[in-house]
Design an enzyme around this catalytic site. Structure first.
Site, PDB file in Angstrom:
ATOM      1  N   GLY A  10      -8.038  -1.381  -7.243  1.00  5.09           N
ATOM      2  CA  GLY A  10      -7.065  -0.619  -6.453  1.00  5.09           C
ATOM      3  C   GLY A  10      -7.657   0.746  -6.106  1.00  5.09           C
ATOM      4  O   GLY A  10      -6.940   1.730  -5.923  1.00  5.09           O
ATOM      5  N   GLY A  13      -6.590   3.140  -3.049  1.00  5.74           N
ATOM      6  CA  GLY A  13      -5.224   3.644  -2.941  1.00  5.74           C
ATOM      7  C   GLY A  13      -5.122   5.150  -3.156  1.00  5.74           C
ATOM      8  O   GLY A  13      -6.141   5.843  -3.283  1.00  5.74           O
ATOM      9  N   GLN A  14      -3.872   5.634  -3.211  1.00  4.95           N
ATOM     10  CA  GLN A  14      -3.651   7.083  -3.323  1.00  4.95           C
ATOM     11  C   GLN A  14      -4.305   7.647  -4.587  1.00  4.95           C
ATOM     12  O   GLN A  14      -4.980   8.675  -4.534  1.00  4.95           O
ATOM     13  CB  GLN A  14      -2.140   7.401  -3.343  1.00  4.95           C
ATOM     14  N   ASP A  36     -11.254  -3.215  -4.507  1.00  5.97           N
ATOM     15  CA  ASP A  36      -9.967  -3.213  -3.814  1.00  5.97           C
ATOM     16  C   ASP A  36      -9.913  -4.432  -2.901  1.00  5.97           C
ATOM     17  O   ASP A  36     -10.944  -4.971  -2.499  1.00  5.97           O
ATOM     18  CB  ASP A  36      -9.808  -1.938  -2.975  1.00  5.97           C
ATOM     19  N   ARG A  38      -8.958  -4.132   0.055  1.00 12.02           N
ATOM     20  CA  ARG A  38      -9.500  -3.600   1.311  1.00 12.02           C
ATOM     21  C   ARG A  38     -11.024  -3.697   1.290  1.00 12.02           C
ATOM     22  O   ARG A  38     -11.653  -3.472   0.252  1.00 12.02           O
ATOM     23  CB  ARG A  38      -9.087  -2.137   1.509  1.00 12.02           C
ATOM     24  N   ASP A  54      -9.800  -9.483  -5.111  1.00 10.93           N
ATOM     25  CA  ASP A  54      -8.359  -9.710  -5.259  1.00 10.93           C
ATOM     26  C   ASP A  54      -8.053  -9.882  -6.746  1.00 10.93           C
ATOM     27  O   ASP A  54      -8.514 -10.840  -7.368  1.00 10.93           O
ATOM     28  CB  ASP A  54      -7.954 -10.971  -4.473  1.00 10.93           C
ATOM     29  N   TYR A 144      10.377  -2.907  -8.949  1.00  6.92           N
ATOM     30  CA  TYR A 144       9.188  -2.130  -9.353  1.00  6.92           C
ATOM     31  C   TYR A 144       9.364  -1.633 -10.793  1.00  6.92           C
ATOM     32  O   TYR A 144       8.488  -1.812 -11.639  1.00  6.92           O
ATOM     33  CB  TYR A 144       9.023  -0.963  -8.384  1.00  6.92           C
ATOM     34  N   LYS A 148       7.308  -2.661 -14.154  1.00  7.70           N
ATOM     35  CA  LYS A 148       6.595  -1.662 -14.959  1.00  7.70           C
ATOM     36  C   LYS A 148       7.043  -1.734 -16.422  1.00  7.70           C
ATOM     37  O   LYS A 148       6.226  -1.617 -17.338  1.00  7.70           O
ATOM     38  CB  LYS A 148       6.831  -0.257 -14.404  1.00  7.70           C
TER      39      LYS A 148
HETATM   40  P1  NAD Z   1      -1.461   2.520  -3.570  1.00  3.69           P
HETATM   41  O1  NAD Z   1      -0.504   1.568  -2.976  1.00  3.69           O
HETATM   42  O2  NAD Z   1      -1.809   3.757  -2.848  1.00  3.69           O
HETATM   43  O3  NAD Z   1      -2.825   1.763  -3.914  1.00  3.69           O
HETATM   44  C1  NAD Z   1      -2.868   0.467  -4.417  1.00  3.69           C
HETATM   45  C2  NAD Z   1      -4.203  -0.147  -4.028  1.00  3.69           C
HETATM   46  O4  NAD Z   1      -4.247  -1.476  -4.560  1.00  3.69           O
HETATM   47  C3  NAD Z   1      -4.364  -0.279  -2.497  1.00  3.69           C
HETATM   48  O5  NAD Z   1      -5.590   0.296  -2.085  1.00  3.69           O
HETATM   49  C4  NAD Z   1      -4.343  -1.765  -2.250  1.00  3.69           C
HETATM   50  O6  NAD Z   1      -5.197  -2.186  -1.187  1.00  3.69           O
HETATM   51  C5  NAD Z   1      -4.840  -2.309  -3.588  1.00  3.69           C
HETATM   52  N1  NAD Z   1      -4.404  -3.690  -3.824  1.00  3.69           N
HETATM   53  C6  NAD Z   1      -3.225  -4.259  -3.487  1.00  3.69           C
HETATM   54  N2  NAD Z   1      -3.215  -5.545  -3.836  1.00  3.69           N
HETATM   55  C7  NAD Z   1      -4.413  -5.806  -4.417  1.00  3.69           C
HETATM   56  C8  NAD Z   1      -4.998  -6.968  -4.954  1.00  3.69           C
HETATM   57  N3  NAD Z   1      -4.342  -8.135  -4.980  1.00  3.69           N
HETATM   58  N4  NAD Z   1      -6.260  -6.898  -5.451  1.00  3.69           N
HETATM   59  C9  NAD Z   1      -6.946  -5.712  -5.406  1.00  3.69           C
HETATM   60  N5  NAD Z   1      -6.439  -4.583  -4.883  1.00  3.69           N
HETATM   61  C10 NAD Z   1      -5.187  -4.629  -4.394  1.00  3.69           C
HETATM   62  O7  NAD Z   1      -0.900   2.865  -5.029  1.00  3.69           O
HETATM   63  P2  NAD Z   1      -1.128   4.204  -5.878  1.00  3.69           P
HETATM   64  O8  NAD Z   1      -0.097   5.175  -5.477  1.00  3.69           O
HETATM   65  O9  NAD Z   1      -2.539   4.598  -5.884  1.00  3.69           O
HETATM   66  O10 NAD Z   1      -0.692   3.685  -7.322  1.00  3.69           O
HETATM   67  C11 NAD Z   1      -1.625   3.146  -8.232  1.00  3.69           C
HETATM   68  C12 NAD Z   1      -0.884   2.749  -9.497  1.00  3.69           C
HETATM   69  O11 NAD Z   1      -0.210   3.896 -10.032  1.00  3.69           O
HETATM   70  C13 NAD Z   1       0.206   1.702  -9.289  1.00  3.69           C
HETATM   71  O12 NAD Z   1       0.271   0.880 -10.426  1.00  3.69           O
HETATM   72  C14 NAD Z   1       1.467   2.510  -9.194  1.00  3.69           C
HETATM   73  O13 NAD Z   1       2.586   1.775  -9.586  1.00  3.69           O
HETATM   74  C15 NAD Z   1       1.177   3.619 -10.173  1.00  3.69           C
HETATM   75  N6  NAD Z   1       1.977   4.825  -9.899  1.00  3.69           N
HETATM   76  C16 NAD Z   1       1.763   5.546  -8.765  1.00  3.69           C
HETATM   77  C17 NAD Z   1       2.553   6.678  -8.522  1.00  3.69           C
HETATM   78  C18 NAD Z   1       2.359   7.515  -7.281  1.00  3.69           C
HETATM   79  O14 NAD Z   1       3.160   8.431  -7.043  1.00  3.69           O
HETATM   80  N7  NAD Z   1       1.323   7.261  -6.481  1.00  3.69           N
HETATM   81  C19 NAD Z   1       3.547   7.044  -9.430  1.00  3.69           C
HETATM   82  C20 NAD Z   1       3.762   6.257 -10.554  1.00  3.69           C
HETATM   83  C21 NAD Z   1       2.950   5.163 -10.810  1.00  3.69           C
HETATM   84  C1  AKB Z   2       7.222   5.487  -6.196  1.00  4.85           C
HETATM   85  O1  AKB Z   2       7.920   6.341  -5.630  1.00  4.85           O
HETATM   86  O2  AKB Z   2       7.423   4.273  -6.154  1.00  4.85           O
HETATM   87  C2  AKB Z   2       6.074   5.976  -7.048  1.00  4.85           C
HETATM   88  C3  AKB Z   2       6.487   6.098  -8.467  1.00  4.85           C
HETATM   89  C4  AKB Z   2       7.246   7.267  -8.921  1.00  4.85           C
HETATM   90  O3  AKB Z   2       6.218   5.218  -9.244  1.00  4.85           O
HETATM   91  N1  AKB Z   2       5.600   7.213  -6.513  1.00  4.85           N
END
Ligand code: NAD
Ligand code: AKB
Length: 313
Positions: A10, A13-14, A36, A38, A54, A144, A148
């Site tokens: 992943g 991602g962000q 990823d 992607r 994947d 979600y 989690k």
């Molecule tokens: P994101 O959606 O920005 O990134 C997720 C990445 O996973 C993407 O680049 C996507 O292409 C990749 N992905 C999706 N399906 C896939 C697969 N089958 N195989 C491989 N890669 C795959 O998410 P994020 O914000 O970077 O979050 C990352 C983790 O942190 C997640 O578990 C999310 O629940 C957790 N999280 C994020 C936040 C937040 O605010 N960003 C807050 C709480 C928890």
């Molecule tokens: C969302 O809003 O889904 C995420 C999180 C708090 O897990 N940023």
């Protein structure tokens, strides 16, 4: 010289982009493999190895982990809260099966460590709304949050039963300028900075007084690496740690932006994400993380605003 070899799943991602770059600084570019769904990511291009993968394909994942001599996995691939409500079974399948695939391989290959993030989304309307503690009533109402919370117990199970050293943080909403957020309820707090610079106005999908726990990405990345570097005997929580930095509402972040951009204005058009936000706590008690591995945030709202706007400009 570290002998760890890390796989970040992943990575596009962000969080993934910034975490991959931070880990490459710590461990060396060649030691951190970005993975990823992607095909590529311009922000990671030329910074180290990248594979398209994947996480649902366990066999391919297993082959990669053996072939690359991986010793640690950071699993970030997931579907977040807002996108999850549009397709609950997809969110459940990815969020659960992806984790189970990684935990199983970690057990079989005796990986040194696994990182898997949980979220403040585990909490639901029956949890305390202010300073929500580590251990409390937890009844999530989004798919979600359900995935989690179930994931936290899978992590605990693999640690207790098989000795897999899996560590986890319940991240709050994360705010960053490098990589775009991926379909969460807290995404407004990123969009608002982009729109403030581009249009001097923003239409928010949450009501003005919706307080949520939030954190600036540099703090989140530091928390993650500090947790992963902590000695195992400092880790008392094997489900997931509460983590906190700040709590603000859309009106307050708008006010913080107005200190830098006086003609910025905000309007409110709440949508389906309002009920998701209303089901989560407004603030989080992270005293257990502070006690166990010395967690301390650095950024408050105004410091984050100055840094976000400076970098986006
Ligand atoms: P994101 O959606 O920005 O990134 C997720 C990445 O996973 C993407 O680049 C996507 O292409 C990749 N992905 C999706 N399906 C896939 C697969 N089958 N195989 C491989 N890669 C795959 O998410 P994020 O914000 O970077 O979050 C990352 C983790 O942190 C997640 O578990 C999310 O629940 C957790 N999280 C994020 C936040 C937040 O605010 N960003 C807050 C709480 C928890
Ligand atoms: C969302 O809003 O889904 C995420 C999180 C708090 O897990 N940023």
């Amino acid at each position: 010289m570290h002998k760890e070899k890390i796989l970040v799943i992943g990575a596009s991602g962000q969080i993934g982009v910034e975490l991959t770059l931070a880990l490459r600084k710590m461990y060396g570019a060649a030691q951190v493999v970005a993975a990823d769904l992607r095909e590529q990511n311009p922000l990671l291009a030329g910074t180290g190895p990248y594979v398209s993968l994947d996480v649902m394909n366990k066999e391919m994942l297993h082959v990669q982990i053996i072939r690359q001599n991986i010793t640690q996995v950071y699993l970030l691939a997931a579907i977040l809260s807002a996108t999850g409500e549009k397709n609950p079974s997809l969110a459940w399948n990815l969020n659960m099966q992806g984790l189970l695939n990684v935990l199983d391989i970690a057990r079989e290959e005796k990986l040194n460590k696994v990182f898997w993030p949980s979220s403040i989304a585990v909490f639901g309307p029956s949890s305390p709304r202010v300073n929500c503690p580590q251990q409390t009533i937890i009844e999530p109402t989004t798919i979600y949050g359900i995935s989690k919370y179930a994931g936290e117990f899978w992590c605990h199970y693999y640690w207790q039963r098989y000795g897999v050293d899996v560590r986890s943080i319940r991240y709050p909403g994360l705010i960053s300028y490098k990589s775009a957020p991926g379909g969460g309820t807290t995404d407004y707090a990123v969009e608002i900075y982009h729109e403030a610079l581009a249009k001097r106005s923003y239409s928010c999908f949450l009501k003005q007084d919706t307080y949520l726990p939030m954190m600036y990405m540099p703090d989140a990345i530091r928390a993650t690496t500090e947790l992963m570097e902590a000695p195992a005997d400092r880790i008392s929580v094997r489900t997931s740690y509460n983590l906190s930095a700040m709590s603000f509402s859309p009106a307050e972040i708008a006010h913080s932006i107005q200190k830098q951009i006086p003609d910025f204005s905000i309007g409110y058009q709440p949508d389906y994400r309002q009920s998701i936000a209303d089901s989560w706590p407004q603030s989080i008690d992270d005293s257990v993380a502070r006690r166990d591995w010395g967690w301390k945030p650095e950024y408050d709202l105004d410091a984050m605003t100055v840094d976000m706007l400076q970098n986006l400009r």
